[in-house]
Scaffold this active site. Structure first.
Site, PDB file in Angstrom:
ATOM      1  CB  CYS A 168      22.538   0.266   4.353  1.00  0.00           C
ATOM      2  SG  CYS A 168      20.904  -0.446   4.655  1.00  0.00           S
ATOM      3  CD  GLU A 184      22.645  -1.105   8.398  1.00  0.00           C
ATOM      4  OE1 GLU A 184      22.616  -0.580   7.265  1.00  0.00           O
ATOM      5  OE2 GLU A 184      21.618  -1.466   9.013  1.00  0.00           O
TER       6      GLU A 184
END
Length: 501
Positions: free
Chosen positions: A282, A245
Site C-alpha cells: 500500500c 485504508e
C-alpha cells in the site's frame, strides 16, 4: 440453497488447492456477532487482555512453519517475506499487550472540584471505554500483518473489543489457521473463544458492517470496495466509525539538485521500493515528479537499468495480474506517455516490472479537460509513473491536483534551497512524510502514523503503531460520582497505577 464453497487457490498456477470453508449466510453472521458481543464483559479485565495478546503471539510463533507454508501456498509471497511478516505480526501483538499493561491509552484525566471557578467546577473524571464488537476486513497483500491476527485485530482486542474478521478470499486457509490459533489463545487464558470470529464471503462482509451489534469497522483494500462498506456503515440507522485504508499513490518529489547529486542512487532506490513484494504494498511509490533536464535523464537511465533487471514475479491472484496488465497497457497507449521499461507478462503466471513517463504539462492539461484520471489512479503491481517537470511552478501545480496519500517523499540534496517549501507542500497530502528515504516498510512504533487524507483513509487515525488502539475507544466522563462507584482507574490514590493527568 447450499452455501457456496470457499477454495484455497495457488496463485502460481491458478488451480484450487482445497476447500477450506463455506461462505457465511446472514444467519451465520448474526451468530458470530452475537457470540462475540457476549464476550465483552470477559474482555474487561486488562490483565487477561494482555495475556491473550501475548499467548496469541506465542502460539503463532510456535506454528511458524505451518503458518508460513500455508500463506506462501496461497499468496506466492515467499518464505523469507512471510517469515518477516509473521515476526512483525507477533511483535505487534506483544506491543499492544505492553500498551494494555501501561494503561496510558485510557487517557485518564481528573479535574477536582473547585467552587471558586466560574462556573463552579464539579468533580470530573474522564477515561476511555471500548466501543463494542469490531468488524475487521482482511487485506489481500498482507495475509498476516493486516489480516486475521493483524493490527486491526490486535488493537481492537487491546481496547477490550471482540473481533469478527471477514477473511480475504485470496488466503482463506491461512485465515482459518490463524483464527484457530487466536481462539486457542483465548481458551488458554480463560476467555471465551468467540472473542475472535471468522467469516467468509462477499455477502457476509456486507451483512457484517450492517449488523446492529457491530460498533466499528477496520478495512484495508480497494477504493471501490472500501467506499461501498464506508457508505453502508454511514447509512445504518445508527452509523458507526469505519476506519478504511483505500488507496494511495505515495508521491515522490525529486528536486533538480538531488538528481544532479544522486541520480543513480535515487533510481536504484526507487526501483527497489516500487518492486518490493511485486509492487503490492500500500506504500509503493507509484507517482514520481522528476526534473526534465539532463540530471533527470540520468535518473531515468538509472531507473531503467534497475527496473529492467528485476526478475518477473507472481502476483497475489489472477484477477490482480489481469488488472495490472490491462491498466498499464491502456495507460501506455495515451499520446505523450512513454514506457522506458514496459510492464508486461513475464510468462503465463508472472509479470515484469516497468515504469512509464510523461511531461507534467500533459498531466495538467488532461486534468484541466477532466480526463486526467488515468494519471492519478493507483496501479496495484510493480509499476510507477514518472512525471517530468520543467519548472518549480509545475511541481506545485501537479501536487495541487493529487488526492490524499499514506505517504509523500522528498528526495533532496544537501542544503537544498527547495526543500523547506516542498516539504510544506507535501505535508497536507499524506500522513507520513519522508525525506531521502523510501516509504515501503512501515515500522510498528509509538510515533508511527499509517493513514492519510481521503482516499488513503476514511478517517484521521492510524492502523499501525500504539495509537491505533484509539479507533476502538470512546471517552466517558463521570461527574460527582462516589468513589465506590468509580472504576478503579479513576479512584483517588490511583490503586492500579495507570498514567493520569
Amino acid at each position: 440453497m447450499a452455501a457456496e464453497p470457499v477454495w484455497s487457490v495457488d496463485p502460481r498456477t491458478g488451480k484450487p488447492r482445497e476447500q477450506v470453508a463455506v461462505e457465511a449466510t446472514a444467519a451465520d453472521v448474526d451468530r458470530a456477532v452475537t457470540a462475540a458481543s457476549a464476550t465483552r464483559e470477559a474482555l474487561a479485565d486488562r490483565t487477561v487482555r494482555a495475556a491473550l495478546l501475548r499467548t496469541a503471539a506465542d502460539l503463532l510463533d510456535e506454528a511458524r512453519p505451518e503458518v508460513v507454508e500455508t500463506a506462501d501456498a496461497e499468496t506466492a509471497l515467499g518464505p523469507v517475506r512471510l517469515t518477516g511478516e509473521l515476526a512483525r505480526t507477533t511483535a505487534q501483538l506483544r506491543s499492544f499487550a505492553d500498551v494494555v499493561d501501561e494503561g496510558a491509552f485510557l487517557d485518564v484525566r481528573i479535574d477536582l472540584p473547585d467552587p471558586t471557578t466560574t462556573p463552579p467546577r464539579p468533580d470530573l473524571r474522564r477515561w476511555k471505554v471500548p466501543l463494542g464488537v469490531v468488524a475487521v476486513y482482511s487485506a489481500s497483500n498482507f495475509p498476516l500483518a493486516f489480516s486475521v491476527p493483524g493490527g486491526d485485530t490486535a488493537s481492537a482486542l487491546a481496547a477490550g473489543c471482540p473481533v469478527v474478521v471477514k477473511a480475504h478470499p485470496d488466503h482463506p486457509a491461512t485465515s482459518e489457521l490463524c483464527a484457530a490459533l487466536l481462539r486457542r489463545a483465548a481458551a488458554k487464558v480463560g476467555l471465551p473463544e468467540d472473542v475472535v470470529g471468522l467469516l467468509h464471503g462477499f455477502d457476509a462482509g456486507v451483512e457484517l458492517v450492517r449488523h446492529p451489534l457491530v460498533a466499528a469497522a477496520g478495512f484495508t483494500g480497494s477504493v471501490r470496495g472500501g467506499r461501498a462498506l464506508f457508505d453502508a456503515a454511514a447509512a445504518r440507522p445508527v452509523p458507526i466509525p469505519f476506519h478504511g485504508e483505500l488507496g494511495s499513490l505515495n508521491p515522490v518529489v525529486i528536486t533538480e539538485a538531488a538528481a544532479e547529486q544522486r541520480a543513480a542512487e535515487i533510481g536504484a532506490g526507487l526501483a527497489g521500493s516500487m518492486t518490493l513484494g511485486q509492487g503490492q504494498f500500500c506504500t509503493k511509490p507509484g507517482f514520481v515528479l522528476a526534473p526534465a533536464g539532463e540530471a533527470g535523464d540520468r535518473f531515468v537511465s538509472a531507473l531503467t537499468d534497475a527496473v529492467g533487471a528485476h526478475e518477473p514475479g507472481v502476483m497475489l491472484d489472477r484477477r490482480m495480474r489481469s488488472h495490472f496488465l490491462t491498466g498499464t497497457y491502456e495507460l501506455a497507449q495515451i499520446d505523450g506517455v512513454a514506457a522506458p521499461v514496459h510492464p508486461a507478462p513475464g510468462g503465463p503466471d508472472t509479470v515484469k516490472a516497468g515504469f512509464l513517463t510523461l511531461d507534467a504539462e500533459l498531466l495538467l492539461e488532461s486534468h484541466r479537460k477532466g480526463d486526467g484520471g488515468a494519471f492519478l489512479s493507483e496501479y496495484f503491481g510493480p509499476v510507477t509513473l514518472v512525471v517530468r517537470y520543467a519548472s518549480r511552478d509545475e511541481i506545485t501545480a501537479v501536487l495541487a491536483v493529487l488526492p490524499g496519500n499514506l505517504t509523500a517523499t522528498l528526495q533532496m540534496a544537501d542544503e537544498d534551497p527547495e526543500a523547506a517549501g516542498l516539504l510544506a507542500e507535501l505535508t497536507p497530502l499524506a500522513g507520513r512524510v519522508l525525506v531521502n528515504d523510501w516509504p515501503t516498510g512501515v515500522a510498528v512504533a509509538g510515533a508511527q502514523h499509517h493513514g492519510g487524507p481521503y482516499p488513503a483513509t476514511t478517517s484521521t487515525s492510524t492502523s499501525v503503531g500504539a495509537t491505533a488502539i484509539e479507533r476502538w475507544l470512546r471517552p466517558v466522563t463521570y461527574q460527582s460520582t462516589p468513589q465506590h462507584l468509580l472504576p478503579p482507574e479513576l479512584r483517588d490514590g490511583n490503586p492500579l497505577g495507570v498514567p493520569r493527568r
